[in-house]
Motif scaffolding. Structure first.
Motif, PDB file in Angstrom:
ATOM      1  N   HIS A 195      -2.066  16.945  43.727  1.00  0.00           N
ATOM      2  CA  HIS A 195      -2.013  16.699  45.165  1.00  0.00           C
ATOM      3  C   HIS A 195      -0.638  17.079  45.679  1.00  0.00           C
ATOM      4  N   ARG A 196      -0.600  17.528  46.927  1.00  0.00           N
ATOM      5  CA  ARG A 196       0.665  17.893  47.528  1.00  0.00           C
ATOM      6  C   ARG A 196       0.754  17.298  48.926  1.00  0.00           C
ATOM      7  N   ALA A 197       1.977  17.037  49.353  1.00  0.00           N
ATOM      8  CA  ALA A 197       2.217  16.551  50.710  1.00  0.00           C
ATOM      9  C   ALA A 197       3.573  17.073  51.153  1.00  0.00           C
ATOM     10  N   GLU A 233      -7.956  11.604  53.188  1.00  0.00           N
ATOM     11  CA  GLU A 233      -7.342  10.534  52.422  1.00  0.00           C
ATOM     12  C   GLU A 233      -6.851   9.428  53.339  1.00  0.00           C
ATOM     13  N   TYR A 253       1.899  15.571  42.934  1.00  0.00           N
ATOM     14  CA  TYR A 253       1.510  14.541  41.980  1.00  0.00           C
ATOM     15  C   TYR A 253       0.046  14.730  41.625  1.00  0.00           C
ATOM     16  N   SER A 281       7.387  20.447  49.303  1.00  0.00           N
ATOM     17  CA  SER A 281       6.219  19.603  49.093  1.00  0.00           C
ATOM     18  C   SER A 281       6.455  18.733  47.872  1.00  0.00           C
ATOM     19  N   ILE A 324       1.171  10.465  49.518  1.00  0.00           N
ATOM     20  CA  ILE A 324       0.026  10.985  48.769  1.00  0.00           C
ATOM     21  C   ILE A 324      -0.893   9.812  48.500  1.00  0.00           C
ATOM     22  N   SER A 325      -2.095   9.892  49.010  1.00  0.00           N
ATOM     23  CA  SER A 325      -3.046   8.782  48.887  1.00  0.00           C
ATOM     24  C   SER A 325      -4.244   9.261  48.083  1.00  0.00           C
ATOM     25  N   LEU A 326      -4.254   8.945  46.791  1.00  0.00           N
ATOM     26  CA  LEU A 326      -5.320   9.391  45.894  1.00  0.00           C
ATOM     27  C   LEU A 326      -6.562   8.525  46.061  1.00  0.00           C
ATOM     28  N   VAL A 335       3.251   7.007  46.794  1.00  0.00           N
ATOM     29  CA  VAL A 335       2.008   7.413  46.150  1.00  0.00           C
ATOM     30  C   VAL A 335       1.094   6.205  46.080  1.00  0.00           C
ATOM     31  N   TYR A 345      -7.792  18.582  46.201  1.00  0.00           N
ATOM     32  CA  TYR A 345      -7.279  17.527  45.333  1.00  0.00           C
ATOM     33  C   TYR A 345      -6.627  18.091  44.081  1.00  0.00           C
TER      34      TYR A 345
END
Length: 942
Positions: free
Chosen positions: A219-221, A306, A216, A213, A231-233, A111, A454
């Protein structure tokens, strides 16, 4: 923990038959069996690369043949309720054997926030399971919970402010977890089988992972073995090339945006953006800082990904002659989305009429018109039934945005949140699909929402900012009318009367800016949806005791805990959408259950959070507890699912409900009360005879006068539940006071009231020596009036004559005239009430507790009802599956139809699909699942 297998059980491998001859637990992951042909040894591993041992798992030695000894050919099987079942090798081979068994695989990821590791990120897993019974269902794992802290004021342990999850990122933002892949395990994939034989590969799995998935902050990946999820916020970068000296407004989705001046280089770079649409508009200001309508430029919408840089080249600003005869502009449905085919009308301000059309927008939303010598004969405006009645402002260029979407903020501070416990947020549940919508406050027109990239939600369609006013005179005299909207969920409005924002090009709210609509997001944290939670055990004649305290304390007095029972939840008229696994979550703190086998680290099935707080590995038992993911409020159905003994067929199980009473009241004990089975500080239900005046359904005292004192009927207990559900009849039992022991055998004739009020006399013999609650028998001994499984009770016509379920007790008396000095007891409810749990009401922002008694997941029969009220029961007779039909509760059972005549079948499961086809699934010879169908309600089976 309960096991599926035992020494002497038959196991088929690769078409060859074997028998379990020995078993033990792996020590530090090692196992070894000494046989006459050599040593069979190896390791049990959770995962490889690097290797992690699985300590304490049950290992069985299987020898080929039907009797132990002689063949010298073996295989090894690992069995665990969480890690599943695995057999190695794929066929029986001669000893000596060295074999490692791998029971799980790794999931991992990272993350980041704007490129910087998010240390301590608390992530959850959303697991999509494909099931034979219900199609796709969703399982949430690694839910957040709160640390337990001691409250001096309350004198007990309470939930503290620190939020934890089983899976957390380290200082580099990286997280790892190992999930089980054995046969029957929750994370079993299509290729993860009990063994590697061709016969096993051909069998259909009842449940398998379709996709996982990591979640966070909304966000989901996707994540899978060997493919870490990132996950790149707020990591998107937007580089805009524009006209030097101009200004840009860059907005996230449809917010008004931030203003940036364009330098001489012509490039503006904005970082820290979320992954979503961003809108860009270019404009100029005059010397006074006001918008200069002599310049215009098309707007743009750009998708920023992202962790990447996105380049956007804006069209050059165009200059328009302020002294010329041309007026023009652009009209947008929402920021950056052109509105084509819209008429720019001419409004006669004196006559208050639309007198003509000056222009129509093209596919780019652009329009232009030449001013006639005599003028337009009025003011230009928009008068559209969908987009409202507004003037055209700006000379000679006009920029108008007629609508926008309402959406949740990408800032977690204001994002709508799903159900949470207490005052502490569970940030891994920021939205509930379909739980919210937006509606017009005046007309009630509904606008559906969808998931934003998001997290949170956004309206699918554009909300018009202004209302259409048919009376032009009203528009001329009173001005445009702004539409107001409500954010609504099933139980009512969450926000009332909001309007869309504005987008001025100045540093203040301007008149032209008011006609450039911007989106709306709520500056509030909402709690939406609810949860189903409770305790569940399988029906059994065995008495639940202090070894299963969480089931016992909510009144589930008879039954067995079944490892990994699923409770699937969905809309009452549809299929199941979510699933929860008993033994995963703690009923007190919501913390995780310890899932590994018994070891020095903890006890399987018990709460790790409570174990740490109370310094006791068995402080809180989770094995019978389930909690659904967040669901929208309303009525939901549940489906209990348990594996058969062999694990081949997963079948649905019917269940009873019981009041799961947690709150403190005069009818319930707190942690300071007597008889608490564990030291966990949670409210728990007491037995009905302990409520109120202690009469139960009726009290008998051989030395009293009168000997029988009537108690309450089930309506009294129904009032205590507060569940709003109908209360039916119940099985009854005789119980004894704490410390009391029956001095001599006596028999009672009990006049039990059936549902219709008629009486049925039941003779009950109470043996000498039976005791009430004491140190040796913590929950006391009981005598049931009749012992009838609920399934059989349902097969008996109303009012349940001879079924053993009753509404109350009218009288109790000695069956003979002989003395029974000192003999006393009370009658109260034993079996769960016969009320259907279908349509359980989920309350908003709270959990809905339900205690369930499942019928056995094996044996006979399996009963279902279709939408027409027909009843179907499938059962096993001498190894054959038989099916019977009944036209309704008032009908009679028709002659049985034989579904399978092979003499090797068991574990029937009967259901109807959406097309009305009757399906009967059963297990043949413990090796394969067979599904047959009937299109004529069981008359002919294909």
């Amino acid at each position: 923990m309960q096991r599926r297998y035992a020494t002497g059980d038959r196991v088929v491998l690769g078409g060859r038959e074997g028998v379990i001859v020995d078993g033990r637990k792996a020590a530090q992951g090692q196992y070894a069996f000494t046989t006459s042909a050599g040593v069979v040894q190896g390791r049990v591993l959770k995962a490889t690369g690097p290797e992690v041992v699985l300590d304490g798992a049950q290992v069985w030695l299987i020898e080929e043949g039907t009797t132990p000894g002689g063949s010298g050919r073996y295989a090894v099987m690992v069995e665990d309720w969480y890690w599943g079942v695995r057999v190695e090798p794929a066929e029986f081979v001669a000893a000596p054997i060295t074999k490692d068994l791998v029971m799980g695989y790794r999931l991992e990821g990272q993350v980041l926030r704007d490129g910087v590791p998010e240390a301590g990120a608390k992530v959850s897993l959303e697991v999509i399971l494909e099931t034979r019974e219900d199609g796709e269902v969703v399982l949430w794992d690694s839910e957040e919970y709160n640390e337990l802290v001691y409250s001096e004021s309350l004198g007990t342990w309470v939930e503290g402010p620190r939020v934890l999850t089983p899976i957390q990122a380290d200082a580099t933002g990286c997280w790892k977890t190992i999930v089980p892949k054995g046969d029957g395990a929750v994370y079993q994939r299509p290729g993860d089988r009990r063994d590697g034989s061709e016969e096993t590969a051909r069998k259909a799995l009842p449940r398998w992972v379709k996709g996982i998935s990591v979640m966070y902050l909304g966000h989901r990946a996707p994540v899978s073995e060997g493919f870490p999820a990132v996950i790149s916020l707020e990591s998107g970068v937007l580089r805009v090339t524009a006209t030097p000296g101009a200004y840009l407004r860059i907005g996230t989705m449809e917010d008004a945006g931030e203003v940036y001046g364009v330098p001489e280089s012509g490039q503006v770079t904005v970082s820290g953006l979320p992954h979503c649409e961003h809108t860009v508009v270019q404009f100029r200001r005059n010397a006074w800082g006001d918008w200069d309508p002599g310049w215009g430029c098309a707007r743009r919408v750009v998708e920023v990904q992202e962790g990447t840089e996105t380049a956007l080249v804006m069209p050059p600003l165009e200059a328009y002659d302020t002294g010329g005869e041309t007026v023009c502009g652009r009209v947008y449905e929402r920021p950056g989305v052109p509105l084509s085919g819209l008429s720019i009308v001419i409004v006669d301000m004196e006559k208050c009429q639309v007198v003509g059309t000056a222009a129509t927008t093209n596919s780019e939303g652009y329009w232009s018109a030449t001013i006639p010598t005599e003028g337009f004969g009025g003011e230009l405006g928009i008068h559209d039934a969908t987009w409202g009645s507004v003037p055209v402002l700006g000379w000679p260029y006009s920029d108008i945005v007629l609508g926008a979407r309402a959406y949740s903020s990408w800032d977690d501070t204001y994002r709508p949140e799903a159900w949470r416990k207490g005052s502490f947020g569970h940030k891994n549940f920021p939205y509930v699909r379909g739980a919210l919508w937006v509606e017009d406050a005046e007309t009630g027109e509904r606008f559906e929402v969808e998931e934003a990239s998001y997290g949170g939600w956004v309206t699918k369609s554009t909300l018009p900012k202004y209302r259409y006013v048919a009376d032009v005179g009203q528009v001329v005299n009173q001005g445009s009318v702004i539409r107001s909207y409500n954010v609504v969920e099933e139980e009512g409005p969450l926000e009332s009367g909001f309007t869309l924002g504005s987008q001025p090009f100045e540093d203040y709210e301007s008149s032209p800016g008011q006609f450039r609509a911007a989106g709306h997001y709520p500056e509030a944290k909402w709690l939406i949806g609810g949860k189903l939670q409770g305790n569940v055990v399988l029906d059994s004649e065995d008495r639940i005791d202090e070894q299963e305290p969480e089931a016992a304390r909510v009144g589930l007095e008879f039954g067995k805990v079944h490892p990994s029972v699923e409770m699937r939840t969905g809309k009452s008229e549809g299929t199941c959408d979510w699933t929860s696994i008993a033994g995963f979550l703690c009923p007190y703190c919501g913390g995780p259950a310890y899932r590994d086998p018994e070891s020095s680290l903890g006890v399987q099935g018990y709460c790790t959070n409570c174990a740490e707080a109370f310094d006791n590995p068995q402080a809180m038992d989770c094995r019978s507890y389930f909690r659904s993911p967040t669901v929208m409020t309303g009525r939901y159905r549940q489906r209990g699912v348990a594996q058969t003994a062999s694990g081949v067929l997963q079948r649905g199980v019917r269940y009873h409900w019981r009041p799961d009473l947690y709150e403190e009241s005069e009818g319930f004990l707190t942690q300071t009360g007597t008889g608490q089975p564990t030291n966990a500080p949670r409210w728990f239900a007491v037995h009905p005879e302990e409520l109120g005046d202690g009469l139960g359904l009726g009290r008998f005292d051989a030395d009293g006068s009168p000997q029988f004192v009537a108690g309450h009927d089930l309506g009294y207990y129904g009032g205590l539940m507060g569940t709003g559900r109908e209360v039916g009849p119940a099985q009854l039992k005789l119980v004894f006071d704490a410390g009391y022991q029956v001095p001599e055998e006596f028999a009672l004739d009990v006049d039990a009231a059936r549902w219709d009020g008629t009486l049925e006399t039941v003779r009950v013999v109470v043996p000498a020596g039976m005791r009430g609650p004491c140190a040796q028998v913590p929950f006391g001994e009981v005598v049931r009036l009749r012992s009838t499984a609920r399934m059989k009770a349902e097969l008996v016509s109303s009012p349940y004559r001879g079924s053993g379920v009753y509404r109350g007790v009218a009288d109790m008396r000695l069956a003979s005239a002989g003395p029974a000095s000192g003999c006393r007891c009370r009658a109260t409810a034993d079996g769960p009430y016969l009320a259907s749990p279908v349509g359980v009401k989920v309350e908003n922002r709270v959990g809905t507790p339900v205690a369930l008694q499942l019928d056995r997941a094996w044996g006979n029969p399996d009963l279902t009802e279709d939408q027409f009220g027909q009843l179907f029961v499938a059962y096993t007779r001498e190894g054959n599956i038989e099916l019977r039909r009944r036209g309704g509760l008032s009908g009679t059972w028709e002659e049985a139809q034989v579904v399978s005549g092979d003499g090797m079948s068991d574990y029937a499961d009967v259901a109807k699909n959406g097309q009305g086809t009757l399906l009967v699934a059963y297990e043949r010879d413990g090796q394969e699942t067979v599904v047959v169908q009937s299109r004529d309600d069981g008359q002919e089976v294909e």
